[in-house]
Write a protein that holds these residues in place. Structure first.
Motif: not given
Length: 386
Positions: A108-111, A138-142, A186-194, A222-225
């Motif tokens: 994934i990181r190589a891609s 973003i997609l690679s972090r997910i 709050p964390a899930l909210k930012n994760l879904i927003a990411g 990042k995923l949350t910020y």
């Protein structure tokens, strides 16, 4: 287990097992070295950088995966006690998912790195490159989080105690999920927003934005910020949800080029045609001007001044800012040297009585003029009565 005698001495079975394990590891490492040499020769003959990146990222995980495969193949040849056999199986249940997860994360990181190499953001028109980099990041972090979660789950399922209590945990998963969701809202909210940001793309890497009253560039997502690099080298940390719920300015949403504006407030009697001629000649000679458009117009009029707006285009936001500063400085210098009367002046309108009073000649405060008529019995020059 096979018996082995050397010079009449019977080799103990633990030594044979250790020798077989060592032999399997050596064979696996040798096979890996041969495989690496072959792949390195293939990648050198290609002009693509993608295979080189993928090769380097997967080199270490593949080495230990081959070792694990070799140990699995020699397992039937080992004479292990029930305790040792249980430990072997437990270790395999933990190590094999870990190695597979390691390899998946490396791919994934190589891609992601391949996308970064193919998406050059140093060019002037880098909109598509920034879009690909942002989505890939973003997609690679997910994907890394999902692979890590699955790997941990597979490792835990190999432990009999955890597997046995799984049914009980599943029965109470609803209540636990509600409690965790309420606590981590709050964390899930930012994760879904990411995740949403990866597809809607309100911002991308290297976008010039104005958020929370600060102007800067999107440095990391990042995923949350989001990390915004402010123009004075500060870093502004903004939650991802802020970019989806609150208005902000994105100066490079469609293209890197911008239209810069400069406002001047001058006297109503200023020669606008002369100012326009100088402005158009000056902007054309300015290195920061990209030639897409320029204009000077009177956009507002008041009793004290007129508002003149000057427009000029530049290739990107930093050049636009510098171009605006250059236009402002050169126009002020021209007005100061060539048209000083164009600067705003304060005017006042006098009342009729005050105008008449100021229009009369100045008289002697002691002696009235000789032509002034004197009424009988009222003060003459001496101020005495008749």
């Amino acid at each position: 287990m096979y018996d082995l005698e050397i010079a009449g001495w019977r080799v103990p079975e633990p030594i044979i097992s250790v020798a077989l394990i060592a032999l399997a590891i050596v064979i696996a490492l040798a096979a890996h070295a041969l495989f690496v040499r072959l792949l390195r020769r293939i990648t050198r003959n290609t002009s693509f950088l993608a295979d080189d990146v993928l090769f380097r990222r997967s080199l270490r995980p593949m080495r230990w995966i081959l070792v694990a495969i070799a140990l699995t193949l020699i397992r039937p040849a080992l004479d292990l006690s029930p305790t040792a056999d249980a430990i072997w199986k437990q270790a395999a249940g933990l190590i094999v998912p870990l190695l597979i997860g390691w390899l998946a994360i490396s791919v994934i990181r190589a891609s992601t790195r391949i996308v970064e190499i193919r998406s050059d953001i140093t060019v002037e028109d880098n909109l598509k490159a920034r879009r690909r980099r942002t989505r890939s990041m973003i997609l690679s972090r997910i994907a890394v989080i999902i692979v890590g979660f699955i790997t941990i789950c597979l490792m835990l399922l190999s432990i009999p105690g955890v597997r046995n209590i799984g049914v009980t945990l599943m029965a109470s998963a609803g209540l636990v999920g509600l409690a965790v969701g309420a606590a981590a809202q709050p964390a899930l909210k930012n994760l879904i927003a990411g995740v949403q940001m990866a597809f809607t793309e309100p911002i991308r890497i290297e976008d010039a934005v104005i958020v929370a009253g600060e102007w800067g560039w999107i440095e990391e997502i990042k995923l949350t910020y989001v990390v915004v690099k402010v123009w004075d080298e500060r870093r502004l940390i903004v939650p991802v949800s802020k970019f989806l719920e609150e208005p902000f300015q994105n100066w490079t949403r469609e293209s890197a080029g911008l239209l810069g504006s400069v406002f001047l407030y001058l006297d109503p009697s200023a020669d606008v045609a002369r100012l326009r001629a100088y402005f158009e000649d000056m902007v054309v000679k300015e290195p920061l001007f990209d030639g897409r458009g320029k204009a000077l117009q009177v956009t507002d009029v008041s009793a004290q001044a007129i508002e003149i707006r000057m427009l000029a285009t530049a290739a990107n936001s930093p050049k636009t800012f510098d171009l605006r500063c250059a236009i402002r400085e050169k126009m002020l210098a021209f007005i100061r040297d060539e048209m000083p009367a164009a600067f705003p002046r304060t005017r006042a309108e006098l009342g009729q009585a005050e105008w008449k009073r100021d229009a009369e000649p100045i008289r002697d405060p002691v002696r009235p003029p000789r032509s002034a008529p004197q009424e009988e019995g009222i003060g003459g020059p001496s101020g005495e009565g008749g």
